[in-house]
Design an enzyme around this catalytic site. Sequence first.
Site, mmCIF file in Angstrom:
data_model
loop_
_atom_site.group_PDB
_atom_site.id
_atom_site.type_symbol
_atom_site.label_atom_id
_atom_site.label_comp_id
_atom_site.label_asym_id
_atom_site.label_seq_id
_atom_site.Cartn_x
_atom_site.Cartn_y
_atom_site.Cartn_z
ATOM 1 N NE ARG A 71 0.081 6.469 -15.137
ATOM 2 C CZ ARG A 71 0.148 5.168 -14.898
ATOM 3 N NH1 ARG A 71 1.310 4.607 -14.584
ATOM 4 N NH2 ARG A 71 -0.925 4.417 -14.947
ATOM 5 C CE1 TYR A 199 -0.611 11.376 -21.267
ATOM 6 C CE2 TYR A 199 0.615 10.331 -19.497
ATOM 7 C CZ TYR A 199 -0.584 10.622 -20.106
ATOM 8 O OH TYR A 199 -1.750 10.186 -19.543
ATOM 9 C CE LYS A 208 -1.930 8.789 -11.721
ATOM 10 N NZ LYS A 208 -3.069 8.287 -10.953
ATOM 11 C CG HIS A 228 -4.419 5.397 -7.785
ATOM 12 N ND1 HIS A 228 -4.285 4.393 -8.707
ATOM 13 C CD2 HIS A 228 -4.797 6.494 -8.500
ATOM 14 C CE1 HIS A 228 -4.552 4.846 -9.918
ATOM 15 N NE2 HIS A 228 -4.877 6.115 -9.822
ATOM 16 C CB SER A 250 -6.269 2.336 -15.464
ATOM 17 O OG SER A 250 -5.654 1.179 -15.950
ATOM 18 C CB CYS A 252 -12.249 -0.120 -12.801
ATOM 19 S SG CYS A 252 -11.301 -1.614 -13.119
ATOM 20 C CG ASP A 279 -5.882 9.971 -10.070
ATOM 21 O OD1 ASP A 279 -6.211 8.793 -10.282
ATOM 22 O OD2 ASP A 279 -4.755 10.419 -10.350
ATOM 23 N NE ARG A 371 -5.021 10.382 -19.466
ATOM 24 C CZ ARG A 371 -5.024 9.745 -18.297
ATOM 25 N NH1 ARG A 371 -5.509 10.316 -17.219
ATOM 26 N NH2 ARG A 371 -4.569 8.509 -18.209
HETATM 27 C C1 OXD Z 1 -3.741 6.835 -14.006
HETATM 28 C C2 OXD Z 1 -4.187 8.225 -14.160
HETATM 29 O O1 OXD Z 1 -3.050 6.318 -14.900
HETATM 30 O O2 OXD Z 1 -4.884 8.720 -13.269
HETATM 31 O O3 OXD Z 1 -4.076 6.227 -12.973
HETATM 32 O O4 OXD Z 1 -3.832 8.873 -15.161
HETATM 33 MN MN MN Z 2 -5.003 7.507 -11.507
#
Ligand code: OXD
Ligand code: MN
Length: 586
Positions: A71, A199, A208, A228, A250, A252, A279, A371
Amino acid sequence: MSLTENEHVIKWVQEMAAMTQPDRIVWIDGSEEQLEELRREAMATGELIKLNEEYLPGCYLHRSDPNDVARVEDRTFICSEKQEDAGPTNNWMDPKEMYKKLRGIFTGSMRGRTMYVVPYSMGVVGSPFAKYGIELTDSIYVVVSMAIMTRMGREVYEALGDSPDFVKGLHSKADLDPERRYIVHFPQDNTIWSVNSGYGGNVLLGKKCFALRIASVLSRKEGWMAEHMLILGIENPRGEVRYLAAAFPSACGKTNLAMLVPPEIYRKEGWKVWCVGDDIAWLRIGHDGRLWAVNPEFGFFGVAPGTSEKSNPNALAATRKNTIFTNVVLTADNTVWWEGMTDTPPRGALNWKGEPWDPSDGSKGAHPNSRFTAPALNCPCISPEFNNPQGVPISAIVFGGRRAKTAPLVYQSRDWYHGVFVGSIMASETTAAATGAVGVVRRDPMAMLPFCGYNMGDYWQHWLDMGSKLKNPPKVFNVNWFRTDDQGRFIWPGFGENMRVLEWIMARCFDEIGATEATIGYLPRPEDIRLEGSGVDRDTLRVLLSVDRELWRAECRDIREFYEKFGDKLPQKLKEELEILDTKLD
Ligand code: OXD
Ligand code: MN
């Protein structure tokens, strides 16, 4: 031929096609035959590589451009009418100016290509939570990924009828020029334009862009919440399932927590954990005055490295069929690998760029942000309520971050409003995994910093207002799995052992256990967290639960500085909570 008579859809598709000038337009109906034809076309061009059908049936590898692997927060914009509505934490540009700039980039960007019209639903089609979107894209990777990540297909047009109420997403890979890459949201128009990227996080617009940034704006207007957060159900030996929603920045362990495997002693007693989402959570007030949640997605877009039989067997199992892998290692027998999957890297493999890879030269085989895009229904612990259009009732909201010393293993807020404060001061310390200094505190309120589609001050006020409307609000907690000793070693084992903390959280929600009142909130009495089989002793647990006043005083100074950014958008209630904490520390 168009699949709908909805004039708003048809007119908008015509306008976007007039600008981007594709050679042809294909309306995606969601059928397996159409998707299979597209996969075949993508295999012919190398956009998708078919993997070993025996080991990974229905699975493909995709490689993104090496300059396009994550991102791009610095190129992500919230173009609300007024800058103050985007707030100090978002990039903003005047919407008229931005439309003009982007029209320049989109004009002719699909020449020689096909424009796919992808109708999708976030949430079960027809459910009170559901919202619909259409994404126009020139990427087959996007079409086949959206088929995994969302409920996609012609039934969306039936549910939409002749309504103009859908999110208009436009995506073109254009020429993948990073200097002209933009991910832009126009909240007042329910519109997202994404260009020059391929991406996932930038181009699977349901995720998102829609389900967090646009939905956060809609939810404030309509009185619900877009967060989130993972959602999980904990089934106790009596067969009762209680649900929590949890937000973490992220790195964690969010996906691991969402698919947690309880320790053996818990499994023997009959405890189970069910994953509803990993997510995103959409939350609404139910008739019973409780908060109810759905996961609006239909798949997992998970980080591959580190996912193993040991760390997350459920996630790994979810990727064993009908999955698209992006930027991982391709092995000689046409399967996939990434760092942390097994101890021994494969020989004779290709790295994420498709080059012959020699692990002994110290280079990484998979990109650190490689991913998997996997169907949620593949997950062995997917909740039986996953497709319930009413969602699940949330008993606890859990915030967390990575803090070496400050935050205790777990604490509970005094009430909803204090809980909003706890979420607003969420922070994580940077790790060696990313470039830059290690141990720097980065504030990430509710883990929404890159995803809130409006002013964060207004967002906190919305959280406070929701509390006033909830007759029976969830209890709010904060956890920290990352306390270290003086040598910097983790002192809590984490992963499945976190179940011990979740058990305490749920017991607190149902008034089944007491607690100690401390300056920062309620702490567990050390004897109330079960430790048998964890390898942690009571004295270590006491350290894990300790609160260092000096560190918290420094924390208060840092929070004050952070809050100042929001000027008069900072809710009075949060200012008061900070004063209360400050006073208690004295
Ligand atoms: C993030 C994802 O970046 O879920 O939070 O990809
Ligand atoms: Mn996320």
